[in-house]
Scaffold this motif. Structure first.
Motif, short mmCIF file in Angstrom:
data_model
loop_
_atom_site.label_atom_id
_atom_site.label_comp_id
_atom_site.label_asym_id
_atom_site.label_seq_id
_atom_site.Cartn_x
_atom_site.Cartn_y
_atom_site.Cartn_z
N PRO A 21 0.83 -1.20 0.00
CA PRO A 21 0.00 0.00 0.00
C PRO A 21 0.86 1.25 0.00
O PRO A 21 2.07 1.21 0.22
N SER A 25 0.43 2.92 8.57
CA SER A 25 -0.02 3.76 9.69
C SER A 25 0.56 3.21 10.98
O SER A 25 0.67 2.01 11.16
N GLN A 44 0.15 -0.73 10.82
CA GLN A 44 -0.96 -1.30 10.06
C GLN A 44 -0.89 -0.86 8.61
O GLN A 44 -0.18 0.09 8.25
N GLY A 45 -1.61 -1.59 7.78
CA GLY A 45 -1.65 -1.25 6.37
C GLY A 45 -0.52 -1.84 5.57
O GLY A 45 -0.32 -1.47 4.41
#
Length: 731
Positions: A21, A25, A44-45
């Motif tokens: 991505p 985060s 995250q992500g």
């Protein structure tokens, strides 16, 4: 119950994805922690990818900007949650998984944190997060002492002196018990192996919980989290040993090569053990593991040091140049990865070590391993003295024991060799106590922890970081009254035990003086007599030149005999054979256990007068041997060993009855009290208060005051059965 440091954040269950991505985060478990406290966060992500441990697939870290402005890169790591059963050691996956990072702020003030994901030639960054590090109470991480090169200290300058023993593997519940018992007596150090039967991260995919090279066992990773956290709570610091010789060994004793994931055929890049140190892909995979270790465990203050190898010299096909080059490169890799600059070391089975590795500036600490010495105090003094002279680095006796196969511990139920080893090492320049090996079949079942408490209390009185603190020995030792006229035995008990080329593993001739103290002679002779078949280059007959003042006996005390062909004993006196014994190998086919059936005393009478005595092993392989000349000398000085430390305002000494050794005890020799003595110590002029320490109970007894003049201080020592410690402080 899962440790509190791990029960931090709900982690999103992430799916694999072929594309990364645009922006990760960052989620922190706190906005404020004390200085040297622990922060954990989730990133995250970012998907798991094919192999989340391979930075070529996911190169993820957190950029940390501390108050000083000097940016740090803290690598992130893949984490999978585990739950420990309420009773026992069973772990089960919780289903939580994802990317995490850990940070221990070493500065007080405000920090800026930003997750960074390298994506091809560019980097994607998270939104910055803030952290405040408040005033804390922790002394920080352990470093080499800036003011005294022999010792260690915390970041805040407080000295750290190790007191402890090895507990290299155990179940979690056993570690709970070990750490509890150790903390109760003030132990603050142990050593843990990352070995495949306990807490290794990678091993053959055929072994339960493992998935081959380059992929890491998450249950074992959780165990190490747990151990380091529990150690931190108990004030125990861990030397974490990353690999052991077993993994690169094909020979029958302790082999593990068949399951090594670096092997070709198991997914690895190497065909033979020695290639591990030279193969570029093997080095890359090892550096990958180092990154994971730093990311997951580097933030622990209880992590004292990274130890690359346990006894690396007894792998298959050891090549010094290759191993030295590997250690240089991997230490530099580790130093570049580790934002906390933990200490780095490695270890050798041969007590001499390898100067090509021990001398590397990248190695912060030097270790000695020693087994089979009959006199642990003499052994500790010898190796501290030589290693400190050769390397000028902190030194520790990382392993020691009566024998490498536990031989001897049964004849020392009270821990004489444990006691003498820790006190002698502590008071002869070591960074801490010598670390006994036999934790599970000796210290724990016999309840020998009590030996550590008095020494730990004594160590708190020593100013380890003071620049003037240095090892010293007594100038002289004498009887307080008239010397006894009873003839005594002279013992030739050597600590020179080696299966490698060494000065004492070749023929030697020594003149035996007519005095009881045979230390200078014993330092020249071997503790192993090598035979003529298996290692003819090590064959080392001993020629003793002596002048017997009366009729006496030469006793050769044989210990263990090699299980690789046996040995023999031949003693000639003035050219004539007086004793010839064969010690054949009686092991069953395929077994090579050290033979104990020949252990005992073998006697040759000697008449008064001059003699040339040759003691030789004409057999196939090695045997342990020591020697006693009965009624050989009149005692001209007490058998009192005095060794200690001095600084400009104090002396810290250990005084020992040198006859009180585990080996003499095992022979049934009755221990006699040392009469009242006088020890002359080097000291600055002035008046000193004397405090005696009971080394078994920790009890302190005032001893009045003494005056030092002309660089000397005469200390009167009461009659002594075993040993005593003393502190002399200048008023």
């Amino acid at each position: 119950m899962r440790p509190a440091v791990h029960a931090l954040l709900p982690i999103l269950l992430l799916c694999c994805s072929a594309e990364l991505p645009a922006a990760p985060s960052l989620r922190l478990n706190a906005k404020s922690v004390p200085r040297y406290g622990h922060l954990e966060g989730a990133i995250q992500g970012v998907p798991e990818a094919g192999n989340p441990y391979d930075a070529r697939q996911v190169d993820l870290w957190v950029e940390v900007t501390p108050p000083s402005g000097r940016k740090l890169r803290v690598p992130a790591f893949w984490w999978e949650g585990q739950r420990r059963a309420p009773r026992g050691d069973t772990l089960s996956a919780t289903g939580e998984r994802g990317w995490r990072f850990r940070l221990t702020p070493v500065e007080q003030g405000r920090y800026r944190l930003q997750a960074v994901l390298r994506n091809g030639g560019s980097s994607d960054r998270s939104r910055p997060e803030g952290l405040k590090a408040t005033r804390g109470t922790s002394p920080g991480f352990v470093r080499r002492c800036a003011t005294n090169s022999r010792y260690l200290a915390f970041d805040n300058g407080r000295p750290y002196f190790t007191v402890g023993h090895n507990v290299c593997w155990a179940s979690l519940s056993e570690y709970d018990d070990y750490f509890r018992r150790m903390a109760e007596v003030g132990e603050n150090y142990t050593r843990v192996w990352m070995i495949h039967w306990n807490t290794a991260l990678e091993w053959s995919g055929a072994a339960e919980g493992y998935d081959g090279v380059g992929r890491y066992n998450q249950q074992n990773a959780w165990k190490l989290d747990y151990l380091l956290e529990q150690a931190e709570r108990k004030g125990i610091y861990i030397m974490l040993c990353l690999d052991s010789f077993n993994e690169l060994r094909i020979r029958p004793e302790y082999p593990a090569w068949d399951g090594n994931p670096y092997r070709e055929g198991l997914g690895g890049p190497i065909k033979q053990p020695g290639e591990f140190f030279t193969n570029p892909e093997a080095r890359r995979l090892y550096a990958q593991r180092l990154r994971y270790l730093v990311a997951r465990y580097g933030h622990f203050r209880s992590l004292l040091a990274w130890e690359f190898w346990n006894e690396v010299d007894i792998i298959e096909s050891y090549v010094s140049k290759d191993v030295a080059d590997w250690h240089r490169q991997m230490a530099r890799e580790l130093r570049a990865l580790d934002p906390y600059n933990h200490l780095i070391t490695t270890s050798y089975a041969n007590s001499q070590g390898d100067p090509a590795v021990d001398g590397l500036p990248e190695m912060d600490l030097v270790q000695t391993h020693n087994y089979g010495s009959r006199d642990m105090a003499a052994m500790a003094l010898q190796w501290n003295r030589s290693k400190l002279k050769d390397y000028r680095k902190p030194h520790i006796i990382g392993e020691y024991g009566t024998g490498a196969a536990a031989e001897g511990i049964g004849s020392d139920p009270e821990g004489i060799h444990l006691h003498n080893g820790i006190w002698a090492s502590a008071l002869s320049g070591s960074l801490g106590t010598a670390a006994l090996w036999w934790w599970d079949n000796y210290i724990r079942p016999r309840g020998l922890y009590y030996h550590f408490k008095p020494l730990g209390q004594f160590a708190k009185e020593v100013p380890w970081t003071k620049a003037s603190l240095r090892p010293v020995e007594a100038k002289s030792v004498s009887f307080a009254g008239a010397p006894p006229q009873e003839p005594v035995s002279a013992s030739l008990i050597s600590t020179n035990i080696s299966w490698e080329a060494a000065p004492y593993n070749r023929p030697v001739t020594v003149t035996v003086p007519n005095v009881e103290d045979q230390g200078p002679v014993a330092s020249q002779i071997p503790g192993l007599l090598h035979g003529v078949r298996n290692h003819p280059d090590l064959h080392n007959p001993i020629t003793l030149l002596l002048d017997a003042p009366r009729d006496l006996e030469l006793i050769t005390r044989v210990g263990g005999v090699s299980g690789y062909g046996g040995a023999g004993l031949r003693v000639t006196v003035d050219g004539g054979v007086k004793l010839l014994k064969d010690f054949p190998d009686t092991n069953p086919q395929g077994r090579n256990a050290t033979l104990q059936t020949y252990a005992g005393a073998y006697t040759v009478p000697l008449t008064q007068g001059k003699h040339t005595v040759v003691v030789e092993n004409p057999g196939a392989d090695w045997m342990e041997a020591s020697f006693v000349l009965t009624r050989y000398a009149l005692r001209d000085k007490p058998p009192l060993r005095a060794l200690g430390l001095a600084e400009d305002r104090g002396l810290y000494f250990w005084l020992q009855n040198a006859d009180n050794t585990w080996y003499k005890h095992s022979l049934g020799e009755a221990l006699k009290e040392v009469p009242a003595s006088v020890v002359v110590l080097p000291a600055s002029a002035g008046r000193y208060t004397v405090t005696w320490w009971d080394t078994y109970t920790g009890a302190r007894t005032p001893g009045g005051a003494v005056e030092a003049r002309d660089g000397e201080l005469s200390l009167k020592v009461p009659p002594l059965l075993k040993d005593v410690a003393v502190i002399l402080r200048r008023a």
